[in-house]
Design a protein around this motif. Structure first.
Motif, PDB file in Angstrom:
ATOM      1  N   LYS A   1       0.814  -1.216   0.000  1.00 31.49           N
ATOM      2  CA  LYS A   1       0.000   0.000   0.000  1.00 31.49           C
ATOM      3  C   LYS A   1       0.851   1.271   0.000  1.00 31.49           C
ATOM      4  CE  LYS A   1      -3.725  -2.594   0.667  1.00 31.49           C
ATOM      5  NZ  LYS A   1      -4.699  -2.845  -0.409  1.00 31.49           N
ATOM      6  N   LEU A   2       2.139   1.136   0.305  1.00 30.83           N
ATOM      7  CA  LEU A   2       3.010   2.307   0.340  1.00 30.83           C
ATOM      8  C   LEU A   2       3.293   2.799  -1.082  1.00 30.83           C
ATOM      9  CD1 LEU A   2       5.568   1.215   3.097  1.00 30.83           C
ATOM     10  CD2 LEU A   2       3.772   2.928   3.303  1.00 30.83           C
ATOM     11  N   PRO A   3       3.557   4.098  -1.241  1.00 24.57           N
ATOM     12  CA  PRO A   3       3.808   4.652  -2.586  1.00 24.57           C
ATOM     13  C   PRO A   3       4.989   4.004  -3.295  1.00 24.57           C
ATOM     14  CG  PRO A   3       3.404   6.411  -1.000  1.00 24.57           C
ATOM     15  CD  PRO A   3       3.521   5.145  -0.205  1.00 24.57           C
ATOM     16  N   PHE A   4       6.047   3.672  -2.531  1.00 26.12           N
ATOM     17  CA  PHE A   4       7.213   3.018  -3.129  1.00 26.12           C
ATOM     18  C   PHE A   4       7.006   1.512  -3.139  1.00 26.12           C
ATOM     19  CE2 PHE A   4      11.308   0.844  -2.723  1.00 26.12           C
ATOM     20  CZ  PHE A   4      11.968   1.347  -3.844  1.00 26.12           C
ATOM     21  N   ARG A   5       7.167   0.913  -4.297  1.00 26.34           N
ATOM     22  CA  ARG A   5       7.009  -0.539  -4.413  1.00 26.34           C
ATOM     23  C   ARG A   5       8.252  -1.147  -5.053  1.00 26.34           C
ATOM     24  NH1 ARG A   5       0.772  -1.774  -6.340  1.00 26.34           N
ATOM     25  NH2 ARG A   5      -0.284  -0.519  -4.733  1.00 26.34           N
ATOM     26  N   ILE A   6       8.581  -2.349  -4.605  1.00 21.94           N
ATOM     27  CA  ILE A   6       9.722  -3.057  -5.180  1.00 21.94           C
ATOM     28  C   ILE A   6       9.264  -3.790  -6.436  1.00 21.94           C
ATOM     29  CG2 ILE A   6      11.463  -4.845  -4.807  1.00 21.94           C
ATOM     30  CD1 ILE A   6      11.328  -4.229  -1.828  1.00 21.94           C
ATOM     31  N   GLN A   7       9.852  -3.434  -7.554  1.00 20.00           N
ATOM     32  CA  GLN A   7       9.525  -4.071  -8.823  1.00 20.00           C
ATOM     33  C   GLN A   7      10.409  -5.302  -9.017  1.00 20.00           C
ATOM     34  OE1 GLN A   7       6.970  -3.005 -10.774  1.00 20.00           O
ATOM     35  NE2 GLN A   7       6.589  -1.422  -9.224  1.00 20.00           N
ATOM     36  N   VAL A   8       9.783  -6.473  -9.095  1.00 17.18           N
ATOM     37  CA  VAL A   8      10.526  -7.719  -9.254  1.00 17.18           C
ATOM     38  C   VAL A   8      10.551  -8.115 -10.729  1.00 17.18           C
ATOM     39  CG1 VAL A   8      10.591 -10.179  -8.673  1.00 17.18           C
ATOM     40  CG2 VAL A   8       9.954  -8.497  -6.931  1.00 17.18           C
ATOM     41  N   HIS A   9      11.764  -8.347 -11.229  1.00 16.27           N
ATOM     42  CA  HIS A   9      11.931  -8.730 -12.624  1.00 16.27           C
ATOM     43  C   HIS A   9      12.343 -10.197 -12.708  1.00 16.27           C
ATOM     44  CE1 HIS A   9      11.477  -4.590 -13.715  1.00 16.27           C
ATOM     45  NE2 HIS A   9      12.551  -4.221 -13.032  1.00 16.27           N
ATOM     46  N   GLY A  10      11.798 -10.894 -13.682  1.00 20.44           N
ATOM     47  CA  GLY A  10      12.147 -12.297 -13.853  1.00 20.44           C
ATOM     48  C   GLY A  10      11.375 -12.899 -15.004  1.00 20.44           C
ATOM     49  N   ASP A  11      11.177 -14.200 -14.948  1.00 22.32           N
ATOM     50  CA  ASP A  11      10.462 -14.932 -15.990  1.00 22.32           C
ATOM     51  C   ASP A  11       8.967 -14.900 -15.668  1.00 22.32           C
ATOM     52  OD1 ASP A  11       9.323 -16.923 -17.671  1.00 22.32           O
ATOM     53  OD2 ASP A  11      11.254 -17.951 -17.793  1.00 22.32           O
ATOM     54  N   SER A  12       8.190 -14.302 -16.534  1.00 21.96           N
ATOM     55  CA  SER A  12       6.751 -14.154 -16.285  1.00 21.96           C
ATOM     56  C   SER A  12       6.052 -15.498 -16.139  1.00 21.96           C
ATOM     57  CB  SER A  12       6.096 -13.338 -17.405  1.00 21.96           C
ATOM     58  OG  SER A  12       6.279 -13.978 -18.652  1.00 21.96           O
ATOM     59  N   ARG A  13       6.607 -16.534 -16.746  1.00 23.84           N
ATOM     60  CA  ARG A  13       5.996 -17.867 -16.616  1.00 23.84           C
ATOM     61  C   ARG A  13       5.960 -18.306 -15.151  1.00 23.84           C
ATOM     62  NH1 ARG A  13       9.705 -21.571 -20.143  1.00 23.84           N
ATOM     63  NH2 ARG A  13      11.214 -20.246 -19.041  1.00 23.84           N
ATOM     64  N   PHE A  14       6.960 -17.903 -14.406  1.00 24.34           N
ATOM     65  CA  PHE A  14       7.019 -18.255 -12.987  1.00 24.34           C
ATOM     66  C   PHE A  14       6.301 -17.218 -12.119  1.00 24.34           C
ATOM     67  CE2 PHE A  14      11.165 -20.011 -14.639  1.00 24.34           C
ATOM     68  CZ  PHE A  14      10.703 -21.321 -14.737  1.00 24.34           C
ATOM     69  N   LEU A  15       6.538 -15.952 -12.397  1.00 29.18           N
ATOM     70  CA  LEU A  15       5.984 -14.894 -11.558  1.00 29.18           C
ATOM     71  C   LEU A  15       4.463 -14.852 -11.601  1.00 29.18           C
ATOM     72  CD1 LEU A  15       8.536 -12.024 -12.275  1.00 29.18           C
ATOM     73  CD2 LEU A  15       8.292 -13.356 -10.167  1.00 29.18           C
ATOM     74  N   GLN A  16       3.872 -15.384 -12.664  1.00 30.35           N
ATOM     75  CA  GLN A  16       2.420 -15.409 -12.771  1.00 30.35           C
ATOM     76  C   GLN A  16       1.793 -16.582 -12.017  1.00 30.35           C
ATOM     77  OE1 GLN A  16       1.592 -15.276 -16.982  1.00 30.35           O
ATOM     78  NE2 GLN A  16       2.250 -13.147 -17.184  1.00 30.35           N
ATOM     79  N   GLN A  17       2.628 -17.488 -11.522  1.00 29.83           N
ATOM     80  CA  GLN A  17       2.120 -18.605 -10.739  1.00 29.83           C
ATOM     81  C   GLN A  17       1.854 -18.132  -9.309  1.00 29.83           C
ATOM     82  OE1 GLN A  17       4.838 -21.934 -10.933  1.00 29.83           O
ATOM     83  NE2 GLN A  17       5.041 -21.790 -13.171  1.00 29.83           N
ATOM     84  N   PRO A  18       0.635 -18.318  -8.802  1.00 25.28           N
ATOM     85  CA  PRO A  18       0.290 -17.837  -7.457  1.00 25.28           C
ATOM     86  C   PRO A  18       1.262 -18.299  -6.373  1.00 25.28           C
ATOM     87  CG  PRO A  18      -1.678 -18.551  -8.608  1.00 25.28           C
ATOM     88  CD  PRO A  18      -0.526 -18.962  -9.474  1.00 25.28           C
ATOM     89  N   GLN A  19       1.702 -19.549  -6.456  1.00 23.47           N
ATOM     90  CA  GLN A  19       2.599 -20.072  -5.423  1.00 23.47           C
ATOM     91  C   GLN A  19       3.938 -19.342  -5.433  1.00 23.47           C
ATOM     92  OE1 GLN A  19       3.170 -24.313  -5.613  1.00 23.47           O
ATOM     93  NE2 GLN A  19       4.318 -24.409  -3.710  1.00 23.47           N
TER      94      GLN A  19
END
Length: 209
Positions: free
Chosen positions: A147-165
């Motif tokens: 909820k804070l204005p600053f957010r950590i943007q995580v970069h990687g393989d979308s195939r994995f990052l889109q998995q809920p787990q």
């Protein structure tokens, strides 16, 4: 080496361990459980008598944070160029985000309440690594730090990052990194120390218990 620098090196190792775990997880979809467990357990360890005890005590602290110590040494030493740029970015972002959190007392109070709730849940599972525990820690991150204005943007393989787990694991690790960054600040750690106190911190990282 002062005892304060030793404690700071422990907290810094934990910050870098969280950063490296997020970097690896985002790119591969997998993470080393032996490195992950002490980080998640640290979130629920709120009444430890020492910094070392948060990560398993004097001896375990050396093994539980082995990955973070290794990366910290490289980041502060002559091998900085060999450290994944994302890992460095995540580590600095965690310190920055925690600084924002420290100025939000209502959010800190809410995090404290949620930690208490998650601690109660732990009795129903055999490990903090249970997917329901990780999901609860992830939810705490979403309900607060996201909820804070600053957010950590995580970069990687979308195939994995889109998995809920995997997404839950990423947020849970970031939460553990915030815990470590809070320790770093409470122990007097400053961002500029990473430049001007590198020698002292490296000596502390290399020291035997």
């Amino acid at each position: 080496m002062s005892s304060r620098e030793k404690e700071q090196s422990i907290a810094l190792s934990a910050v870098f361990q969280a950063a490296e775990l997020v970097s690896i997880l985002a790119k591969t979809g997998q993470v080393d459980k032996d490195s992950l467990a002490p980080m998640l357990n640290s979130i629920l360890t709120v009444n430890a008598s020492s910094t070392e005890d948060i990560y398993g005590g004097q001896w375990d602290c050396q093994t539980h944070l082995a990955l973070g110590r290794k990366v910290s040494r490289k980041a502060l030493g002559k091998e900085r160029s060999s450290v994944n740029p994302d890992t460095l970015r995540y580590a600095l972002s965690l310190i920055h985000l925690e600084n924002k959190l420290s100025k939000a007392p209502d959010m800190l109070s809410l995090i404290g309440q949620k930690i208490g709730q998650i601690e109660q849940k732990k009795a129903h599972y055999d490990s903090v690594l249970h997917e329901n525990m990780i999901a609860s820690i992830s939810g705490m991150y979403q309900d607060t730090l996201s909820k804070l204005p600053f957010r950590i943007q995580v970069h990687g393989d979308s195939r994995f990052l889109q998995q809920p787990q995997v997404a839950n694991q990423v947020r849970a690790i970031l939460m553990s990194g915030i815990r470590a960054a809070m320790l770093w600040r409470q122990l007097g750690g400053k961002r500029w120390h990473l430049v001007f106190k590198r020698k002292a911190l490296l000596q502390a990282l290399d020291a035997r218990p």
